[in-house]
Design a protein around this motif. Structure first.
Motif, PDB file in Angstrom:
ATOM      1  N   ILE A 221     -10.567 -16.261  -3.558  1.00 18.12           N
ATOM      2  CA  ILE A 221     -10.238 -15.748  -2.222  1.00 18.12           C
ATOM      3  C   ILE A 221      -8.862 -15.080  -2.247  1.00 18.12           C
ATOM      4  N   LYS A 222      -7.897 -15.704  -2.908  1.00 22.28           N
ATOM      5  CA  LYS A 222      -6.558 -15.110  -3.034  1.00 22.28           C
ATOM      6  C   LYS A 222      -6.629 -13.768  -3.744  1.00 22.28           C
ATOM      7  N   LEU A 223      -7.408 -13.714  -4.802  1.00 22.28           N
ATOM      8  CA  LEU A 223      -7.540 -12.474  -5.563  1.00 22.28           C
ATOM      9  C   LEU A 223      -8.192 -11.380  -4.718  1.00 22.28           C
ATOM     10  N   VAL A 224      -9.243 -11.720  -3.984  1.00 20.02           N
ATOM     11  CA  VAL A 224      -9.922 -10.744  -3.113  1.00 20.02           C
ATOM     12  C   VAL A 224      -8.925 -10.195  -2.090  1.00 20.02           C
ATOM     13  N   HIS A 225      -8.151 -11.075  -1.478  1.00 19.57           N
ATOM     14  CA  HIS A 225      -7.133 -10.631  -0.517  1.00 19.57           C
ATOM     15  C   HIS A 225      -6.100  -9.722  -1.186  1.00 19.57           C
ATOM     16  N   ALA A 226      -5.633 -10.096  -2.369  1.00 19.53           N
ATOM     17  CA  ALA A 226      -4.624  -9.300  -3.077  1.00 19.53           C
ATOM     18  C   ALA A 226      -5.162  -7.911  -3.409  1.00 19.53           C
ATOM     19  N   LEU A 227      -6.401  -7.838  -3.891  1.00 23.15           N
ATOM     20  CA  LEU A 227      -6.995  -6.541  -4.227  1.00 23.15           C
ATOM     21  C   LEU A 227      -7.197  -5.689  -2.979  1.00 23.15           C
ATOM     22  N   LYS A 228      -7.647  -6.310  -1.918  1.00 19.71           N
ATOM     23  CA  LYS A 228      -7.865  -5.589  -0.659  1.00 19.71           C
ATOM     24  C   LYS A 228      -6.530  -5.071  -0.110  1.00 19.71           C
ATOM     25  N   ASN A 229      -5.493  -5.916  -0.179  1.00 27.08           N
ATOM     26  CA  ASN A 229      -4.166  -5.509   0.294  1.00 27.08           C
ATOM     27  C   ASN A 229      -3.585  -4.360  -0.515  1.00 27.08           C
ATOM     28  N   LYS A 230      -4.022  -4.221  -1.764  1.00 24.36           N
ATOM     29  CA  LYS A 230      -3.574  -3.107  -2.610  1.00 24.36           C
ATOM     30  C   LYS A 230      -4.420  -1.852  -2.364  1.00 24.36           C
ATOM     31  N   GLY A 231      -5.405  -1.950  -1.484  1.00 26.87           N
ATOM     32  CA  GLY A 231      -6.201  -0.783  -1.116  1.00 26.87           C
ATOM     33  C   GLY A 231      -7.475  -0.586  -1.912  1.00 26.87           C
ATOM     34  N   TYR A 232      -7.849  -1.552  -2.722  1.00 32.08           N
ATOM     35  CA  TYR A 232      -9.072  -1.404  -3.511  1.00 32.08           C
ATOM     36  C   TYR A 232     -10.305  -1.657  -2.651  1.00 32.08           C
ATOM     37  N   LYS A 233     -11.354  -0.926  -2.967  1.00 28.13           N
ATOM     38  CA  LYS A 233     -12.659  -1.146  -2.337  1.00 28.13           C
ATOM     39  C   LYS A 233     -13.361  -2.241  -3.131  1.00 28.13           C
ATOM     40  N   LEU A 234     -13.999  -3.150  -2.430  1.00 27.92           N
ATOM     41  CA  LEU A 234     -14.646  -4.289  -3.065  1.00 27.92           C
ATOM     42  C   LEU A 234     -16.113  -4.359  -2.658  1.00 27.92           C
ATOM     43  N   TYR A 235     -16.963  -4.677  -3.624  1.00 30.75           N
ATOM     44  CA  TYR A 235     -18.402  -4.730  -3.393  1.00 30.75           C
ATOM     45  C   TYR A 235     -18.981  -5.991  -4.019  1.00 30.75           C
ATOM     46  N   VAL A 236     -20.045  -6.472  -3.437  1.00 35.43           N
ATOM     47  CA  VAL A 236     -20.786  -7.598  -3.978  1.00 35.43           C
ATOM     48  C   VAL A 236     -22.091  -7.060  -4.550  1.00 35.43           C
TER      49      VAL A 236
END
Length: 140
Positions: free
Chosen positions: A24-39
């Motif tokens: 969860i921390k990693l997902v937040h960090a990546l999102k805060n850096k502007g990365y698009k995330l997909y499942v």
């Protein structure tokens, strides 16, 4: 005798599962850096919506979701990866796929997608650092 029920139903399955805090921390960090995330998940049609509802705040961070139960495809079938790339207009060479199964990583690599084999949380962080996505402590 014919089985009329399974050992676990969808609600019982979801009730017993929670996301890993460090993920969860990693997902937040990546999102805060502007990365698009997909499942991209080999998850069934019945229980995945329950998981999304249970962890609504987490799943809101993702820009797209594809599951086997809905798509009728599963990893490591290349068509599943291609469908994700096409539907979300993703460039495979600018994409990173994280999975705990090496055969799923190989399938992604065969399509030009960079793969990270998750053997531990630290292996993911180390690999993302090599890709210059994060620094060791940026997910804290």
């Amino acid at each position: 005798l014919h089985a009329t029920h399974t050992i676990f139903d969808s609600q019982q399955l979801v009730a017993g599962l929670d996301p890993i805090t460090d993920i969860i921390k990693l997902v937040h960090a990546l999102k805060n850096k502007g990365y698009k995330l997909y499942v991209l998940s080999n998850w069934d049609r019945e229980s995945f919506p329950l998981m999304q509802e249970k962890h609504h705040e987490l799943f809101q961070l993702f820009d797209g979701v594809m599951t086997s139960g809905v798509e009728g495809l599963n990893k490591p079938n290349p068509l599943f990866y291609k469908k994700l790339l096409t539907q979300y207009n993703l460039n495979p060479n600018h994409s990173i796929f994280i999975d705990d199964e090496m055969y799923n990583i190989q399938a992604a690599n065969n399509l030009g997608i960079n793969g990270i084999h998750k053997t531990s949380l630290q292996s993911v962080y180390t690999s993302l650092e090599k890709f210059k996505i994060i620094t060791v402590n940026s997910y804290d």
